[in-house]
Design an enzyme around this catalytic site. Structure first.
Site, PDB file in Angstrom:
ATOM      1  CG  ASP A 139      39.485  -5.632  -5.880  1.00  0.00           C
ATOM      2  OD1 ASP A 139      40.692  -5.662  -6.100  1.00  0.00           O
ATOM      3  OD2 ASP A 139      38.717  -4.793  -6.384  1.00  0.00           O
ATOM      4  CG  ASP A 144      44.209  -4.404  -5.246  1.00  0.00           C
ATOM      5  OD1 ASP A 144      43.566  -4.163  -4.205  1.00  0.00           O
ATOM      6  OD2 ASP A 144      44.021  -3.793  -6.323  1.00  0.00           O
ATOM      7  CD1 TRP A 194      43.157   1.803 -11.364  1.00  0.00           C
ATOM      8  CD2 TRP A 194      42.383   2.349  -9.330  1.00  0.00           C
ATOM      9  NE1 TRP A 194      41.791   1.636 -11.375  1.00  0.00           N
ATOM     10  CE2 TRP A 194      41.294   1.962 -10.145  1.00  0.00           C
ATOM     11  CE3 TRP A 194      42.134   2.733  -8.012  1.00  0.00           C
ATOM     12  CZ2 TRP A 194      39.978   1.950  -9.686  1.00  0.00           C
ATOM     13  CZ3 TRP A 194      40.824   2.721  -7.542  1.00  0.00           C
ATOM     14  CH2 TRP A 194      39.763   2.325  -8.373  1.00  0.00           C
ATOM     15  CE  LYS A 246      38.226  -1.952 -11.665  1.00  0.00           C
ATOM     16  NZ  LYS A 246      37.888  -1.523 -10.304  1.00  0.00           N
ATOM     17  CG  ASP A 306      34.840  -8.063  -6.228  1.00  0.00           C
ATOM     18  OD1 ASP A 306      35.098  -6.848  -6.156  1.00  0.00           O
ATOM     19  OD2 ASP A 306      35.376  -8.912  -5.499  1.00  0.00           O
ATOM     20  CG  ASP A 308      44.038  -5.772 -10.078  1.00  0.00           C
ATOM     21  OD1 ASP A 308      43.396  -6.835 -10.160  1.00  0.00           O
ATOM     22  OD2 ASP A 308      43.971  -5.018  -9.087  1.00  0.00           O
ATOM     23  CG  HIS A 361      47.590  -4.365  -7.784  1.00  0.00           C
ATOM     24  ND1 HIS A 361      46.757  -3.282  -7.720  1.00  0.00           N
ATOM     25  CD2 HIS A 361      48.753  -3.993  -7.192  1.00  0.00           C
ATOM     26  CE1 HIS A 361      47.396  -2.283  -7.121  1.00  0.00           C
ATOM     27  NE2 HIS A 361      48.605  -2.687  -6.804  1.00  0.00           N
ATOM     28  CG  HIS A 385      41.993  -4.225 -12.799  1.00  0.00           C
ATOM     29  ND1 HIS A 385      42.625  -3.053 -12.503  1.00  0.00           N
ATOM     30  CD2 HIS A 385      41.240  -4.524 -11.718  1.00  0.00           C
ATOM     31  CE1 HIS A 385      42.297  -2.659 -11.284  1.00  0.00           C
ATOM     32  NE2 HIS A 385      41.464  -3.541 -10.787  1.00  0.00           N
ATOM     33  CD  GLU A 412      45.724  -1.370 -10.346  1.00  0.00           C
ATOM     34  OE1 GLU A 412      46.000  -0.503  -9.502  1.00  0.00           O
ATOM     35  OE2 GLU A 412      45.080  -2.402 -10.077  1.00  0.00           O
TER      36      GLU A 412
HETATM   37  C1  RNT Z   1      40.948  -1.031  -8.124  1.00  0.00           C
HETATM   38  C2  RNT Z   1      42.425  -1.207  -8.271  1.00  0.00           C
HETATM   39  C3  RNT Z   1      43.289  -0.525  -7.256  1.00  0.00           C
HETATM   40  C4  RNT Z   1      42.689  -0.526  -5.879  1.00  0.00           C
HETATM   41  C5  RNT Z   1      43.593   0.005  -4.808  1.00  0.00           C
HETATM   42  C6  RNT Z   1      42.847   0.336  -3.570  1.00  0.00           C
HETATM   43  O1  RNT Z   1      40.233  -1.795  -8.958  1.00  0.00           O
HETATM   44  O2  RNT Z   1      42.710  -2.549  -8.331  1.00  0.00           O
HETATM   45  O3  RNT Z   1      44.555  -1.064  -7.275  1.00  0.00           O
HETATM   46  O4  RNT Z   1      42.257  -1.801  -5.503  1.00  0.00           O
HETATM   47  O5  RNT Z   1      44.338   1.022  -5.289  1.00  0.00           O
HETATM   48 ZN    ZN Z   2      44.694  -3.198  -8.205  1.00  0.00          ZN
END
Ligand code: RNT
Ligand code: ZN
Length: 417
Positions: A295, A325, A184, A227, A293, A258, A285, A261, A225
Protein backbone atom coordinates in the site's frame (compact mmCIF):
# COMPACT_ATOMS: atom_id res chain seq x y z
CA UNK A 1 -1.72 33.14 -26.27
CA UNK A 2 0.52 32.48 -23.28
CA UNK A 3 3.42 30.05 -23.15
CA UNK A 4 1.38 27.06 -22.06
CA UNK A 5 -1.12 27.56 -24.88
CA UNK A 6 1.68 27.93 -27.41
CA UNK A 7 3.41 24.80 -26.19
CA UNK A 8 0.10 22.98 -26.17
CA UNK A 9 -0.50 23.88 -29.84
CA UNK A 10 2.89 22.45 -30.77
CA UNK A 11 2.30 19.33 -28.68
CA UNK A 12 -1.12 18.81 -30.25
CA UNK A 13 0.45 19.08 -33.70
CA UNK A 14 3.09 16.50 -32.83
CA UNK A 15 0.42 14.10 -31.62
CA UNK A 16 -1.69 14.77 -34.68
CA UNK A 17 1.24 13.79 -36.91
CA UNK A 18 0.99 10.36 -35.28
CA UNK A 19 -2.75 10.26 -35.88
CA UNK A 20 -3.70 11.13 -32.27
CA UNK A 21 -6.46 13.64 -31.56
CA UNK A 22 -5.53 15.39 -28.33
CA UNK A 23 -8.93 17.03 -27.94
CA UNK A 24 -10.79 13.71 -27.98
CA UNK A 25 -8.29 12.23 -25.51
CA UNK A 26 -9.02 15.06 -23.06
CA UNK A 27 -12.77 14.63 -23.57
CA UNK A 28 -12.40 10.92 -22.84
CA UNK A 29 -10.56 11.70 -19.61
CA UNK A 30 -13.35 14.09 -18.54
CA UNK A 31 -15.63 11.04 -18.29
CA UNK A 32 -13.43 9.04 -15.91
CA UNK A 33 -14.41 8.81 -12.24
CA UNK A 34 -11.73 7.51 -9.88
CA UNK A 35 -12.91 6.19 -6.53
CA UNK A 36 -10.81 7.78 -3.80
CA UNK A 37 -10.33 5.76 -0.62
CA UNK A 38 -11.43 7.63 2.51
CA UNK A 39 -8.88 5.75 4.65
CA UNK A 40 -5.77 7.61 3.40
CA UNK A 41 -6.85 10.57 5.56
CA UNK A 42 -6.60 8.90 8.96
CA UNK A 43 -4.39 5.81 8.58
CA UNK A 44 -7.40 3.44 8.36
CA UNK A 45 -8.53 4.40 11.87
CA UNK A 46 -12.24 5.11 11.34
CA UNK A 47 -14.60 6.47 13.98
CA UNK A 48 -15.43 3.51 16.18
CA UNK A 49 -13.35 5.02 19.01
CA UNK A 50 -12.76 1.65 20.59
CA UNK A 51 -8.96 1.74 20.76
CA UNK A 52 -8.70 -1.44 18.73
CA UNK A 53 -5.47 -1.39 16.72
CA UNK A 54 -5.42 -1.68 12.96
CA UNK A 55 -5.39 -5.41 12.17
CA UNK A 56 -5.96 -7.75 9.25
CA UNK A 57 -2.29 -7.90 8.30
CA UNK A 58 -2.12 -4.26 7.15
CA UNK A 59 -0.12 -1.44 8.70
CA UNK A 60 0.06 2.32 8.31
CA UNK A 61 3.56 3.43 9.24
CA UNK A 62 4.63 6.96 10.12
CA UNK A 63 3.25 9.69 12.35
CA UNK A 64 3.18 12.76 10.17
CA UNK A 65 1.12 15.44 11.92
CA UNK A 66 -2.32 16.48 10.73
CA UNK A 67 -4.26 13.22 10.64
CA UNK A 68 -8.06 13.72 10.46
CA UNK A 69 -9.57 12.97 13.88
CA UNK A 70 -13.27 13.08 13.15
CA UNK A 71 -15.74 12.99 10.25
CA UNK A 72 -15.76 16.76 9.81
CA UNK A 73 -11.98 16.93 9.48
CA UNK A 74 -11.91 13.97 7.12
CA UNK A 75 -14.61 15.45 4.88
CA UNK A 76 -12.85 18.82 5.02
CA UNK A 77 -9.62 17.20 3.82
CA UNK A 78 -11.51 15.33 1.11
CA UNK A 79 -13.13 18.55 -0.12
CA UNK A 80 -9.67 20.05 -0.39
CA UNK A 81 -8.35 16.98 -2.23
CA UNK A 82 -11.26 16.74 -4.70
CA UNK A 83 -10.80 20.41 -5.56
CA UNK A 84 -7.23 19.70 -6.66
CA UNK A 85 -8.25 16.95 -9.09
CA UNK A 86 -9.37 17.55 -12.64
CA UNK A 87 -12.77 15.94 -13.25
CA UNK A 88 -15.52 14.50 -11.05
CA UNK A 89 -14.67 11.49 -8.95
CA UNK A 90 -16.12 9.17 -6.28
CA UNK A 91 -15.51 8.36 -2.65
CA UNK A 92 -14.92 4.87 -1.28
CA UNK A 93 -15.95 4.45 2.38
CA UNK A 94 -15.24 1.66 4.85
CA UNK A 95 -17.91 0.65 7.36
CA UNK A 96 -15.44 1.77 10.07
CA UNK A 97 -16.32 5.33 9.11
CA UNK A 98 -19.92 5.07 10.34
CA UNK A 99 -21.23 7.99 12.39
CA UNK A 100 -23.29 6.65 15.25
CA UNK A 101 -23.63 9.84 17.30
CA UNK A 102 -21.53 8.49 20.14
CA UNK A 103 -23.68 5.36 20.50
CA UNK A 104 -22.01 1.96 20.34
CA UNK A 105 -23.46 0.19 17.33
CA UNK A 106 -22.09 -3.27 16.59
CA UNK A 107 -20.96 -3.84 13.03
CA UNK A 108 -23.73 -6.33 12.41
CA UNK A 109 -26.23 -3.61 13.30
CA UNK A 110 -24.94 -0.86 11.06
CA UNK A 111 -27.62 0.75 8.93
CA UNK A 112 -27.87 3.39 6.19
CA UNK A 113 -28.69 6.10 8.75
CA UNK A 114 -25.12 5.79 10.09
CA UNK A 115 -23.86 6.98 6.73
CA UNK A 116 -26.38 9.78 6.28
CA UNK A 117 -23.73 12.50 6.58
CA UNK A 118 -21.53 10.83 4.00
CA UNK A 119 -24.46 10.49 1.61
CA UNK A 120 -25.45 14.13 2.10
CA UNK A 121 -21.87 15.21 1.59
CA UNK A 122 -21.60 13.14 -1.62
CA UNK A 123 -24.85 14.58 -2.92
CA UNK A 124 -23.61 18.07 -2.14
CA UNK A 125 -20.65 17.41 -4.40
CA UNK A 126 -22.66 15.41 -6.94
CA UNK A 127 -20.40 12.40 -6.60
CA UNK A 128 -20.97 8.65 -6.27
CA UNK A 129 -20.03 6.45 -3.32
CA UNK A 130 -18.47 3.02 -2.97
CA UNK A 131 -18.47 0.94 0.19
CA UNK A 132 -16.65 -1.80 2.12
CA UNK A 133 -17.56 -4.03 5.02
CA UNK A 134 -14.67 -4.02 7.51
CA UNK A 135 -13.51 -7.52 8.48
CA UNK A 136 -10.56 -6.29 10.59
CA UNK A 137 -9.67 -4.04 13.55
CA UNK A 138 -12.26 -5.77 15.74
CA UNK A 139 -11.99 -8.20 18.69
CA UNK A 140 -13.99 -10.85 16.78
CA UNK A 141 -11.55 -10.70 13.86
CA UNK A 142 -8.60 -12.16 15.74
CA UNK A 143 -8.93 -15.73 14.47
CA UNK A 144 -10.65 -15.17 11.20
CA UNK A 145 -14.03 -13.77 10.22
CA UNK A 146 -16.12 -15.36 7.48
CA UNK A 147 -13.97 -18.49 7.53
CA UNK A 148 -13.86 -18.81 11.33
CA UNK A 149 -14.54 -22.32 12.62
CA UNK A 150 -16.71 -20.86 15.39
CA UNK A 151 -20.20 -20.61 14.02
CA UNK A 152 -21.26 -17.69 16.25
CA UNK A 153 -18.31 -15.57 15.11
CA UNK A 154 -18.98 -16.48 11.49
CA UNK A 155 -22.61 -15.52 11.95
CA UNK A 156 -21.64 -12.09 13.31
CA UNK A 157 -19.54 -11.38 10.24
CA UNK A 158 -22.18 -12.73 7.87
CA UNK A 159 -24.62 -10.29 9.43
CA UNK A 160 -22.07 -7.52 8.96
CA UNK A 161 -21.82 -8.39 5.27
CA UNK A 162 -25.60 -8.40 4.89
CA UNK A 163 -25.91 -5.06 6.70
CA UNK A 164 -23.26 -3.53 4.45
CA UNK A 165 -25.03 -4.60 1.26
CA UNK A 166 -28.16 -2.83 2.50
CA UNK A 167 -26.16 0.31 3.22
CA UNK A 168 -24.59 0.07 -0.22
CA UNK A 169 -27.98 -0.24 -1.94
CA UNK A 170 -29.18 2.84 -0.10
CA UNK A 171 -26.05 4.76 -1.08
CA UNK A 172 -26.69 3.78 -4.68
CA UNK A 173 -30.33 4.82 -4.51
CA UNK A 174 -29.73 8.14 -2.80
CA UNK A 175 -26.78 9.22 -4.93
CA UNK A 176 -28.33 7.92 -8.15
CA UNK A 177 -25.08 6.10 -8.97
CA UNK A 178 -24.50 2.38 -8.34
CA UNK A 179 -22.35 1.68 -5.29
CA UNK A 180 -19.68 -1.03 -5.53
CA UNK A 181 -19.24 -2.82 -2.24
CA UNK A 182 -15.93 -4.58 -1.97
CA UNK A 183 -15.39 -7.61 0.24
CA UNK A 184 -11.84 -8.06 1.43
CA UNK A 185 -11.46 -10.76 4.05
CA UNK A 186 -7.99 -10.92 5.63
CA UNK A 187 -8.43 -14.41 7.15
CA UNK A 188 -5.24 -16.41 6.93
CA UNK A 189 -2.48 -18.13 8.79
CA UNK A 190 1.00 -17.16 9.93
CA UNK A 191 2.34 -20.66 9.66
CA UNK A 192 1.71 -23.65 7.43
CA UNK A 193 -1.87 -24.79 7.88
CA UNK A 194 -2.82 -28.43 8.21
CA UNK A 195 -6.10 -27.83 6.43
CA UNK A 196 -6.27 -25.37 3.56
CA UNK A 197 -9.64 -26.58 2.40
CA UNK A 198 -12.05 -26.23 5.33
CA UNK A 199 -11.59 -22.45 5.83
CA UNK A 200 -12.10 -21.91 2.09
CA UNK A 201 -15.25 -24.01 2.11
CA UNK A 202 -16.54 -21.98 5.08
CA UNK A 203 -15.68 -18.68 3.39
CA UNK A 204 -17.54 -19.79 0.26
CA UNK A 205 -20.53 -20.78 2.31
CA UNK A 206 -20.54 -17.50 4.28
CA UNK A 207 -20.36 -15.47 1.06
CA UNK A 208 -23.22 -17.48 -0.45
CA UNK A 209 -25.35 -16.59 2.58
CA UNK A 210 -24.41 -12.91 2.43
CA UNK A 211 -25.21 -12.72 -1.28
CA UNK A 212 -28.43 -14.71 -1.10
CA UNK A 213 -30.56 -11.59 -1.41
CA UNK A 214 -30.61 -10.21 -4.95
CA UNK A 215 -30.06 -6.45 -5.12
CA UNK A 216 -30.59 -4.53 -8.34
CA UNK A 217 -27.42 -3.63 -10.21
CA UNK A 218 -28.93 -0.23 -10.63
CA UNK A 219 -27.92 0.49 -7.03
CA UNK A 220 -25.35 -2.01 -5.91
CA UNK A 221 -22.59 -4.34 -7.12
CA UNK A 222 -20.61 -6.88 -5.07
CA UNK A 223 -16.85 -7.05 -5.55
CA UNK A 224 -14.37 -9.56 -4.07
CA UNK A 225 -10.69 -8.85 -3.39
CA UNK A 226 -7.98 -11.48 -3.12
CA UNK A 227 -4.59 -11.21 -1.44
CA UNK A 228 -1.42 -13.24 -1.48
CA UNK A 229 -0.35 -12.65 2.11
CA UNK A 230 -0.55 -10.20 4.99
CA UNK A 231 1.58 -9.39 8.02
CA UNK A 232 1.04 -12.26 10.43
CA UNK A 233 -0.66 -14.27 7.69
CA UNK A 234 2.39 -15.09 5.61
CA UNK A 235 1.71 -18.74 4.87
CA UNK A 236 -1.89 -18.89 3.80
CA UNK A 237 -4.71 -16.54 2.82
CA UNK A 238 -8.15 -18.11 2.64
CA UNK A 239 -9.35 -15.65 -0.02
CA UNK A 240 -6.62 -16.23 -2.57
CA UNK A 241 -6.71 -15.14 -6.21
CA UNK A 242 -7.89 -18.52 -7.49
CA UNK A 243 -10.61 -18.56 -4.85
CA UNK A 244 -12.12 -15.25 -5.94
CA UNK A 245 -11.47 -15.66 -9.65
CA UNK A 246 -13.49 -18.87 -9.38
CA UNK A 247 -16.13 -17.33 -7.16
CA UNK A 248 -16.57 -14.20 -9.27
CA UNK A 249 -16.90 -16.23 -12.48
CA UNK A 250 -19.31 -18.68 -10.90
CA UNK A 251 -21.59 -15.99 -9.42
CA UNK A 252 -20.87 -13.19 -11.90
CA UNK A 253 -19.53 -10.86 -9.24
CA UNK A 254 -17.04 -8.04 -9.73
CA UNK A 255 -13.44 -9.19 -9.27
CA UNK A 256 -11.27 -6.73 -7.37
CA UNK A 257 -7.60 -6.72 -8.34
CA UNK A 258 -5.31 -4.90 -5.92
CA UNK A 259 -1.96 -4.03 -7.51
CA UNK A 260 -0.12 -4.87 -4.28
CA UNK A 261 -1.66 -8.28 -3.66
CA UNK A 262 0.38 -10.54 -5.90
CA UNK A 263 3.91 -11.90 -6.17
CA UNK A 264 6.37 -9.02 -6.62
CA UNK A 265 6.90 -9.64 -10.34
CA UNK A 266 3.27 -10.43 -11.04
CA UNK A 267 1.26 -7.51 -12.42
CA UNK A 268 -2.46 -6.82 -12.55
CA UNK A 269 -2.19 -5.03 -15.91
CA UNK A 270 -1.73 -8.45 -17.50
CA UNK A 271 -4.79 -9.86 -15.77
CA UNK A 272 -7.43 -7.50 -17.17
CA UNK A 273 -7.67 -8.97 -20.67
CA UNK A 274 -7.93 -12.46 -19.18
CA UNK A 275 -10.45 -11.73 -16.41
CA UNK A 276 -12.67 -9.62 -18.65
CA UNK A 277 -13.18 -12.45 -21.12
CA UNK A 278 -15.10 -14.18 -18.33
CA UNK A 279 -16.48 -11.34 -16.21
CA UNK A 280 -18.53 -8.22 -16.87
CA UNK A 281 -16.68 -5.93 -14.48
CA UNK A 282 -13.42 -5.61 -12.61
CA UNK A 283 -12.68 -3.27 -9.72
CA UNK A 284 -9.12 -2.05 -9.31
CA UNK A 285 -7.39 -1.15 -6.12
CA UNK A 286 -4.60 0.82 -7.64
CA UNK A 287 -1.77 0.72 -5.18
CA UNK A 288 1.99 0.17 -5.17
CA UNK A 289 3.53 -2.85 -3.59
CA UNK A 290 7.02 -2.42 -2.12
CA UNK A 291 8.52 -5.64 -0.74
CA UNK A 292 6.17 -6.69 2.08
CA UNK A 293 3.90 -3.66 1.85
CA UNK A 294 1.04 -3.58 -0.62
CA UNK A 295 0.00 0.00 0.00
CA UNK A 296 2.55 2.65 -0.94
CA UNK A 297 1.41 5.87 -2.64
CA UNK A 298 0.73 5.35 -6.34
CA UNK A 299 3.54 6.74 -8.48
CA UNK A 300 3.68 7.02 -12.25
CA UNK A 301 5.70 3.87 -12.81
CA UNK A 302 5.67 1.33 -15.63
CA UNK A 303 2.92 -0.74 -14.06
CA UNK A 304 0.61 2.22 -13.58
CA UNK A 305 1.08 3.12 -17.25
CA UNK A 306 0.49 -0.50 -18.24
CA UNK A 307 -2.75 -0.64 -16.22
CA UNK A 308 -3.97 2.52 -17.93
CA UNK A 309 -2.91 1.24 -21.36
CA UNK A 310 -4.78 -2.03 -20.90
CA UNK A 311 -7.94 -0.17 -19.83
CA UNK A 312 -7.82 2.32 -22.70
CA UNK A 313 -6.55 0.04 -25.49
CA UNK A 314 -9.22 -2.55 -24.84
CA UNK A 315 -12.07 -0.09 -24.39
CA UNK A 316 -12.62 -1.11 -20.75
CA UNK A 317 -13.37 2.33 -19.32
CA UNK A 318 -16.95 1.31 -18.50
CA UNK A 319 -16.09 -2.18 -17.23
CA UNK A 320 -13.02 -1.46 -15.13
CA UNK A 321 -13.90 0.56 -12.04
CA UNK A 322 -10.82 2.36 -10.85
CA UNK A 323 -10.33 2.72 -7.11
CA UNK A 324 -7.23 3.72 -5.17
CA UNK A 325 -5.94 1.87 -2.12
CA UNK A 326 -2.89 2.97 -0.17
CA UNK A 327 -2.13 4.61 3.14
CA UNK A 328 1.00 6.49 3.99
CA UNK A 329 1.26 8.14 7.39
CA UNK A 330 4.85 9.33 6.88
CA UNK A 331 4.08 12.27 4.58
CA UNK A 332 1.35 14.89 4.31
CA UNK A 333 -1.74 12.69 3.91
CA UNK A 334 -3.52 15.13 1.67
CA UNK A 335 -0.52 15.26 -0.65
CA UNK A 336 -0.50 11.45 -0.73
CA UNK A 337 -4.13 11.40 -1.86
CA UNK A 338 -3.68 14.13 -4.44
CA UNK A 339 -0.47 12.69 -5.86
CA UNK A 340 -1.81 9.16 -6.27
CA UNK A 341 -5.10 10.29 -7.78
CA UNK A 342 -3.45 12.71 -10.18
CA UNK A 343 -0.99 10.01 -11.20
CA UNK A 344 -3.83 7.68 -12.06
CA UNK A 345 -5.42 10.37 -14.21
CA UNK A 346 -2.08 11.22 -15.79
CA UNK A 347 -1.49 7.59 -16.69
CA UNK A 348 -4.92 7.39 -18.30
CA UNK A 349 -4.29 10.53 -20.34
CA UNK A 350 -0.93 9.13 -21.39
CA UNK A 351 -2.67 5.97 -22.57
CA UNK A 352 -5.38 7.98 -24.34
CA UNK A 353 -2.66 9.79 -26.28
CA UNK A 354 -1.21 6.57 -27.64
CA UNK A 355 -1.67 5.67 -31.31
CA UNK A 356 -2.80 2.18 -30.31
CA UNK A 357 -4.02 1.22 -33.80
CA UNK A 358 -0.62 1.99 -35.25
CA UNK A 359 1.11 -0.21 -32.66
CA UNK A 360 -1.34 -3.01 -33.28
CA UNK A 361 -0.89 -2.71 -37.08
CA UNK A 362 2.86 -2.99 -36.74
CA UNK A 363 2.43 -6.06 -34.57
CA UNK A 364 -0.09 -7.63 -36.93
CA UNK A 365 2.32 -7.16 -39.84
CA UNK A 366 4.99 -8.97 -37.88
CA UNK A 367 7.05 -5.77 -37.68
CA UNK A 368 8.28 -6.19 -34.13
CA UNK A 369 11.20 -3.87 -34.83
CA UNK A 370 8.84 -1.05 -35.73
CA UNK A 371 6.67 -1.85 -32.71
CA UNK A 372 9.66 -1.50 -30.37
CA UNK A 373 10.86 1.76 -31.92
CA UNK A 374 7.38 3.29 -31.81
CA UNK A 375 6.86 2.19 -28.21
CA UNK A 376 10.13 3.82 -27.22
CA UNK A 377 9.64 7.03 -29.21
CA UNK A 378 6.20 7.55 -27.69
CA UNK A 379 7.79 7.83 -24.26
CA UNK A 380 9.37 11.19 -25.11
CA UNK A 381 6.34 12.78 -26.74
CA UNK A 382 5.36 16.11 -25.07
CA UNK A 383 2.85 14.50 -22.76
CA UNK A 384 3.51 16.80 -19.78
CA UNK A 385 2.39 19.86 -21.73
CA UNK A 386 -0.93 18.23 -22.57
CA UNK A 387 -1.43 17.27 -18.92
CA UNK A 388 -0.69 20.82 -17.68
CA UNK A 389 -3.01 22.23 -20.29
CA UNK A 390 -5.71 19.76 -19.29
CA UNK A 391 -5.39 20.80 -15.62
CA UNK A 392 -5.75 24.43 -16.55
CA UNK A 393 -8.78 23.66 -18.69
CA UNK A 394 -10.35 21.91 -15.68
CA UNK A 395 -9.56 24.90 -13.46
CA UNK A 396 -7.15 23.01 -11.24
CA UNK A 397 -3.50 23.87 -10.60
CA UNK A 398 -0.57 22.03 -12.10
CA UNK A 399 1.36 19.70 -9.78
CA UNK A 400 3.85 22.26 -8.47
CA UNK A 401 1.12 24.81 -7.78
CA UNK A 402 -0.94 22.06 -6.11
CA UNK A 403 1.98 21.42 -3.75
CA UNK A 404 1.98 25.09 -2.75
CA UNK A 405 -1.75 24.94 -2.03
CA UNK A 406 -1.21 21.82 0.05
CA UNK A 407 1.53 23.57 2.03
CA UNK A 408 -0.86 26.47 2.71
CA UNK A 409 -3.51 24.01 3.86
CA UNK A 410 -0.99 22.32 6.11
CA UNK A 411 -0.09 25.66 7.69
CA UNK A 412 -3.66 26.91 8.11
CA UNK A 413 -5.57 23.69 8.87
CA UNK A 414 -3.53 20.52 9.42
CA UNK A 415 -0.88 21.97 11.73
CA UNK A 416 -3.45 22.97 14.37
CA UNK A 417 -4.68 19.40 14.86
C1 RNT B 1 -5.68 -4.77 2.24
C2 RNT B 1 -6.65 -4.57 1.13
C3 RNT B 1 -7.89 -3.78 1.44
C4 RNT B 1 -7.63 -2.65 2.40
C5 RNT B 1 -8.81 -1.75 2.61
C6 RNT B 1 -8.64 -0.90 3.82
O1 RNT B 1 -4.53 -5.34 1.86
O2 RNT B 1 -5.99 -4.03 0.05
O3 RNT B 1 -8.48 -3.35 0.27
O4 RNT B 1 -6.54 -1.88 2.01
O5 RNT B 1 -9.95 -2.46 2.59
ZN1 ZN C 1 -7.07 -3.30 -1.58
Amino acid sequence: MDKLEQSFQLAAEKYSELGVDVESAMKQLDEVAISLHCWQGDDVSGFENNNVALSGGIQATGNYPGKARNPEELRGDLDFVFDLLPGTHRLNIHSLYAETGGKKIERNELAPEHFRNWIDWANGRGIGLDFNPSFFSHPFAENGTLSNRDEAVRRFWIEHGIACRKISAEMGKLTGKPCITNFWIPDGSKDTPADRLAPRARLKDSLDTIFSEEISKEYHLDALESKLFGIGAESYTVGSHEFYMGYACDKQKVLCLDAGHFHPTEVISDKLSAALLFLDDVLLHVSRGVRWDSDHVVTMNDELLAIAQEIVRNGYLKRVHIGLDYFDASINRVAAWVTGARNMLKALLYAMLEPSDKLRDLENCGDNTGRLVWQEELKTMPFGIVWDYYCRRCNVPDGFQALEKIRDYERSVLSSR
